[in-house]
Design an enzyme around this catalytic site. Structure first.
Site, mmCIF file in Angstrom:
data_model
loop_
_atom_site.group_PDB
_atom_site.id
_atom_site.type_symbol
_atom_site.label_atom_id
_atom_site.label_comp_id
_atom_site.label_asym_id
_atom_site.label_seq_id
_atom_site.Cartn_x
_atom_site.Cartn_y
_atom_site.Cartn_z
ATOM 1 N N ASN A 153 -66.623 -12.637 -25.388
ATOM 2 C CA ASN A 153 -67.804 -11.783 -25.190
ATOM 3 C C ASN A 153 -68.867 -12.400 -24.271
ATOM 4 O O ASN A 153 -69.568 -11.697 -23.580
ATOM 5 C CB ASN A 153 -68.406 -11.374 -26.536
ATOM 6 C CG ASN A 153 -68.777 -12.557 -27.390
ATOM 7 O OD1 ASN A 153 -68.328 -13.672 -27.146
ATOM 8 N ND2 ASN A 153 -69.589 -12.326 -28.377
ATOM 9 N N LYS A 176 -61.263 -24.449 -23.298
ATOM 10 C CA LYS A 176 -60.281 -23.371 -23.134
ATOM 11 C C LYS A 176 -60.978 -22.028 -23.351
ATOM 12 O O LYS A 176 -61.391 -21.710 -24.457
ATOM 13 C CB LYS A 176 -59.142 -23.505 -24.162
ATOM 14 C CG LYS A 176 -58.016 -22.499 -23.883
ATOM 15 C CD LYS A 176 -57.105 -22.265 -25.058
ATOM 16 C CE LYS A 176 -57.604 -21.260 -26.025
ATOM 17 N NZ LYS A 176 -57.797 -19.883 -25.494
ATOM 18 N N GLU A 179 -58.189 -15.997 -23.565
ATOM 19 C CA GLU A 179 -57.170 -15.467 -22.651
ATOM 20 C C GLU A 179 -57.591 -14.119 -22.053
ATOM 21 O O GLU A 179 -57.068 -13.703 -21.031
ATOM 22 C CB GLU A 179 -55.817 -15.351 -23.374
ATOM 23 C CG GLU A 179 -55.805 -14.517 -24.657
ATOM 24 C CD GLU A 179 -56.224 -15.312 -25.909
ATOM 25 O OE1 GLU A 179 -57.081 -16.212 -25.795
ATOM 26 O OE2 GLU A 179 -55.695 -15.013 -26.992
ATOM 27 N N THR A 232 -59.462 -17.194 -37.261
ATOM 28 C CA THR A 232 -59.154 -18.301 -36.340
ATOM 29 C C THR A 232 -59.909 -19.556 -36.779
ATOM 30 O O THR A 232 -59.357 -20.662 -36.775
ATOM 31 C CB THR A 232 -59.552 -17.926 -34.891
ATOM 32 O OG1 THR A 232 -58.858 -16.750 -34.533
ATOM 33 C CG2 THR A 232 -59.224 -19.030 -33.908
ATOM 34 N N GLU A 250 -68.488 -21.398 -34.769
ATOM 35 C CA GLU A 250 -69.361 -20.246 -34.500
ATOM 36 C C GLU A 250 -68.504 -19.004 -34.674
ATOM 37 O O GLU A 250 -67.764 -18.631 -33.768
ATOM 38 C CB GLU A 250 -69.904 -20.324 -33.064
ATOM 39 C CG GLU A 250 -70.860 -21.465 -32.824
ATOM 40 C CD GLU A 250 -72.164 -21.318 -33.593
ATOM 41 O OE1 GLU A 250 -72.446 -20.225 -34.116
ATOM 42 O OE2 GLU A 250 -72.902 -22.311 -33.676
ATOM 43 N N GLU A 461 -75.421 -24.495 -32.443
ATOM 44 C CA GLU A 461 -75.484 -24.620 -30.990
ATOM 45 C C GLU A 461 -76.949 -24.521 -30.587
ATOM 46 O O GLU A 461 -77.795 -24.055 -31.350
ATOM 47 C CB GLU A 461 -74.630 -23.534 -30.331
ATOM 48 C CG GLU A 461 -73.167 -23.764 -30.692
ATOM 49 C CD GLU A 461 -72.160 -23.110 -29.793
ATOM 50 O OE1 GLU A 461 -71.416 -23.838 -29.106
ATOM 51 O OE2 GLU A 461 -72.096 -21.871 -29.792
HETATM 52 P P1 NAD Z 1 -60.434 -15.075 -31.690
HETATM 53 O O1 NAD Z 1 -60.695 -15.781 -32.975
HETATM 54 O O2 NAD Z 1 -59.282 -14.165 -31.609
HETATM 55 O O3 NAD Z 1 -60.211 -16.153 -30.510
HETATM 56 C C1 NAD Z 1 -61.178 -17.109 -30.193
HETATM 57 C C2 NAD Z 1 -60.543 -18.216 -29.393
HETATM 58 O O4 NAD Z 1 -59.686 -18.987 -30.236
HETATM 59 C C3 NAD Z 1 -59.671 -17.765 -28.219
HETATM 60 O O5 NAD Z 1 -59.891 -18.631 -27.130
HETATM 61 C C4 NAD Z 1 -58.259 -17.916 -28.764
HETATM 62 O O6 NAD Z 1 -57.290 -18.128 -27.758
HETATM 63 C C5 NAD Z 1 -58.406 -19.143 -29.631
HETATM 64 N N1 NAD Z 1 -57.442 -19.274 -30.725
HETATM 65 C C6 NAD Z 1 -56.857 -18.288 -31.443
HETATM 66 N N2 NAD Z 1 -56.076 -18.827 -32.414
HETATM 67 C C7 NAD Z 1 -56.189 -20.175 -32.306
HETATM 68 C C8 NAD Z 1 -55.645 -21.284 -33.043
HETATM 69 N N3 NAD Z 1 -54.829 -21.101 -34.084
HETATM 70 N N4 NAD Z 1 -55.996 -22.527 -32.667
HETATM 71 C C9 NAD Z 1 -56.851 -22.735 -31.635
HETATM 72 N N5 NAD Z 1 -57.388 -21.730 -30.903
HETATM 73 C C10 NAD Z 1 -57.061 -20.461 -31.243
HETATM 74 O O7 NAD Z 1 -61.819 -14.373 -31.322
HETATM 75 P P2 NAD Z 1 -62.116 -13.377 -30.118
HETATM 76 O O8 NAD Z 1 -61.454 -12.084 -30.448
HETATM 77 O O9 NAD Z 1 -61.856 -14.046 -28.829
HETATM 78 O O10 NAD Z 1 -63.708 -13.223 -30.249
HETATM 79 C C11 NAD Z 1 -64.308 -12.364 -31.141
HETATM 80 C C12 NAD Z 1 -64.761 -13.115 -32.384
HETATM 81 O O11 NAD Z 1 -65.599 -14.200 -32.018
HETATM 82 C C13 NAD Z 1 -65.605 -12.250 -33.291
HETATM 83 O O12 NAD Z 1 -65.241 -12.474 -34.633
HETATM 84 C C14 NAD Z 1 -67.009 -12.740 -33.040
HETATM 85 O O13 NAD Z 1 -67.910 -12.510 -34.089
HETATM 86 C C15 NAD Z 1 -66.793 -14.182 -32.783
HETATM 87 N N6 NAD Z 1 -67.921 -14.753 -32.025
HETATM 88 C C16 NAD Z 1 -68.770 -15.622 -32.637
HETATM 89 C C17 NAD Z 1 -69.860 -16.139 -31.951
HETATM 90 C C18 NAD Z 1 -70.829 -17.079 -32.615
HETATM 91 O O14 NAD Z 1 -71.549 -17.755 -31.902
HETATM 92 N N7 NAD Z 1 -70.896 -17.159 -33.918
HETATM 93 C C19 NAD Z 1 -70.054 -15.787 -30.620
HETATM 94 C C20 NAD Z 1 -69.159 -14.910 -30.018
HETATM 95 C C21 NAD Z 1 -68.092 -14.408 -30.727
#
Ligand code: NAD
Length: 487
Positions: A153, A176, A179, A232, A250, A461
């Site tokens: 995002n 990283k 994707e 995750t 986060e 952060e």
């Molecule tokens: P996601 O959890 O699907 O993926 C996040 C990242 O983790 C990606 O880069 C992904 O490739 C990686 N990943 C996935 N599985 C992994 C594993 N087993 N080991 C290591 N890395 C792995 O999240 P998303 O769909 O990309 O983002 C949306 C989510 O992020 C929402 O839940 C949102 O609330 C959260 N978010 C939180 C904050 C915050 O600051 N708290 C900010 C932005 C987004």
């Protein structure tokens, strides 16, 4: 439209390719067009990035914080000079309107480099502890090689929010990106080198959920900072715990935004809209459960509907556009399915709920959506939707709304709108969240700590707090006399 980078990864100060990795297509969400083709990191690329970081870090840590800070501040200047170019790239990467990216994305990344570059010289000091003759002192020492893993995002902001404090404290980073949004972080890496960052200190590798574990499990990695979903987060925290690595998490949220009947109505509606529709609702801290006190409910809903239906949806590169598409088709489908669930569970669809007519085609657009008469047990009131879907719930009094607001496993953020200052602080005190806003919503300047409680994560952060999460304390006891032993 093309946005093909020179290569997929940026390691040891230069672009690197390894076509053996799985193909990652970068899709512009407004048109569905493939704008770049990259490759996920192979194990060899992961090794190369971590080895470069490990090699570069000791010399960087040995530099004075002022000298490190100077480089980071220069990177901030370059980012500001290239704000338009970086904002356009961010819009291509995410589909977010240029109206937003131009003020919120590279600029907040630049703020981060400027802030941490500026405080490095003062905020890494230790303490002197007098012990009556003997004394001790403490030092803040960097952790070594840190891994950053980003969500889609805020790709550039996340790359900077993790990189800036890590580098200011004397660490090296392997980042990283998601994707879904592989492009922005590569530019940040390029700019850091241009600003004078020695090679190997900020590396970017591409990959998906199968690449992440290669980084998290690597024995040379000291810390992992993840921005992502709760599921995750649990996996990454568990993997890091196996080797007792430092973590910052986060994660997601389902944050409450409480509007009391004495609130300034237009401000409260503005806050609720910003906290649900900005970035097409793809913001972790969004106040997606909007609790409105019964007396003002109808007035609130009427104006909210009017203002929501006036939102300009369209081409993200048009500066008049206020709402762009969602990041991907999969994410839009997920949001549409939550909207169906909301309807079937009895919530009242006030506005939106579908795909806008005038922007059909391959763009992953969706209407800003408001549900009224939402109750606590409905799926849309409990699960993170991560799209432009606002749930409005009613309440009678303060104790009731506080209890209901806290009845969730999440604890990222919360907001309260009221003219009664004592009540505002009393409620803020009781809400279980890492970041709270009173008569404002979703503002996260670099000066203030940002992060979650409960299952929304831990660590912070921004602010001096982030530096602490990229260092550990070393204590040195100094004996000034002879050692007296009883044997
Ligand atoms: P996601 O959890 O699907 O993926 C996040 C990242 O983790 C990606 O880069 C992904 O490739 C990686 N990943 C996935 N599985 C992994 C594993 N087993 N080991 C290591 N890395 C792995 O999240 P998303 O769909 O990309 O983002 C949306 C989510 O992020 C929402 O839940 C949102 O609330 C959260 N978010 C939180 C904050 C915050 O600051 N708290 C900010 C932005 C987004």
């Amino acid at each position: 439209m093309k946005a093909q980078p020179k290569a997929s990864h940026f390691i040891d100060g230069e672009y690197v390719e390894d076509t053996a990795g799985t193909v990652i297509e970068s899709i512009y969400p407004a048109t569905g067009e493939v704008i770049a083709r990259l490759h996920a990191a192979t194990p060899a690329i992961v090794e190369k990035a971590i080895a470069a970081a490990k090699r570069a870090q000791p010399e960087w840590a040995a530099m004075s914080p002022t000298a490190r800070g100077r480089i980071l501040k220069r990177a901030a200047e370059i980012m500001r000079e290239r704000n338009r170019e970086l904002s356009e790239l961010e819009t291509l990467d995410t589909g977010k309107p240029i109206q937003e990216t131009i003020v919120a994305d590279p600029t907040s990344g630049a703020d981060s480099f400027e802030f941490f570059g500026g405080i490095a010289a003062a905020a890494l000091n230790g303490d002197y502890i007098p012990l009556g003759g003997d004394f001790a002192y403490t030092k803040r020492v960097p952790l070594g090689v840190c891994v950053g893993i980003g969500a889609w995002n805020y790709p550039q902001q996340i790359a900077c929010w993790k990189g800036a404090p890590a580098l200011a404290a004397g660490n090296a980073m392997v980042f990283k990106p998601s994707e879904n949004t592989p492009l922005g972080a590569l530019k940040i890496a390029e700019i850091l080198v241009e600003a004078g960052l020695p090679k190997g200190l900020y590396n970017v590798i591409q990959g998906d959920r199968s690449t992440g574990p290669l980084l998290v499990n690597h024995p040379d990695v000291a810390k992992v900072s993840l921005t992502g979903s709760v599921p995750t987060g649990k996996k990454v925290a568990a993997a890091a715990a196996a080797e007792l690595k430092h973590v910052t998490m986060e994660l997601g949220g389902k944050s409450p935004l409480i509007v009391f009947d004495d609130a300034d109505l237009e401000s409260a509606i503005g806050g609720a809209m910003l906290g649900n529709f900005y970035s097409t609702g793809q913001v972790c801290s969004n106040g997606t459960r909007v609790f409105v006190q019964k007396k003002i409910k109808e007035a609130f809903l009427m104006r909210l509907k009017e203002r929501t239906e006036a939102i300009v949806i369209g081409d993200p590169m048009d500066e008049a556009t206020q709402l762009g598409p969602m990041v991907s088709r999969a994410q839009r489908d997920k949001v549409l399915s939550y909207i169906e669930t909301g309807k079937s569970e009895g919530a009242r669809l006030l506005t939106g709920g579908g795909i806008p007519n005038h922007v059909s085609g391959e763009g992953t657009y969706i209407q800003p959506t408001v549900f009224a008469d939402v109750t606590d047990e409905m799926t849309i009131a409990r699960e993170e939707i991560f799209g432009p879907v606002m749930c409005v719930l009613d309440f009678d009094d303060e104790p009731e709304v506080v209890a209901r607001a806290n009845a969730t496993e999440f604890g990222l953020s919360a907001g309260v709108f009221t003219a009664d200052l004592a009540r505002a602080h009393r409620v803020a005190d009781q809400l279980e969240a890492g970041t709270l806003w009173i008569n404002a919503y979703n503002l996260a300047p670099v000066e203030i700590p940002f992060g979650g409680s409960k299952q929304s994560g831990f660590g912070r952060e921004n602010s001096v707090a982030a530096l602490n999460h990229y260092t550990e304390l070393k204590t040195v006891y100094v004996g000034m006399g002879k050692v007296e032993a009883p044997y």
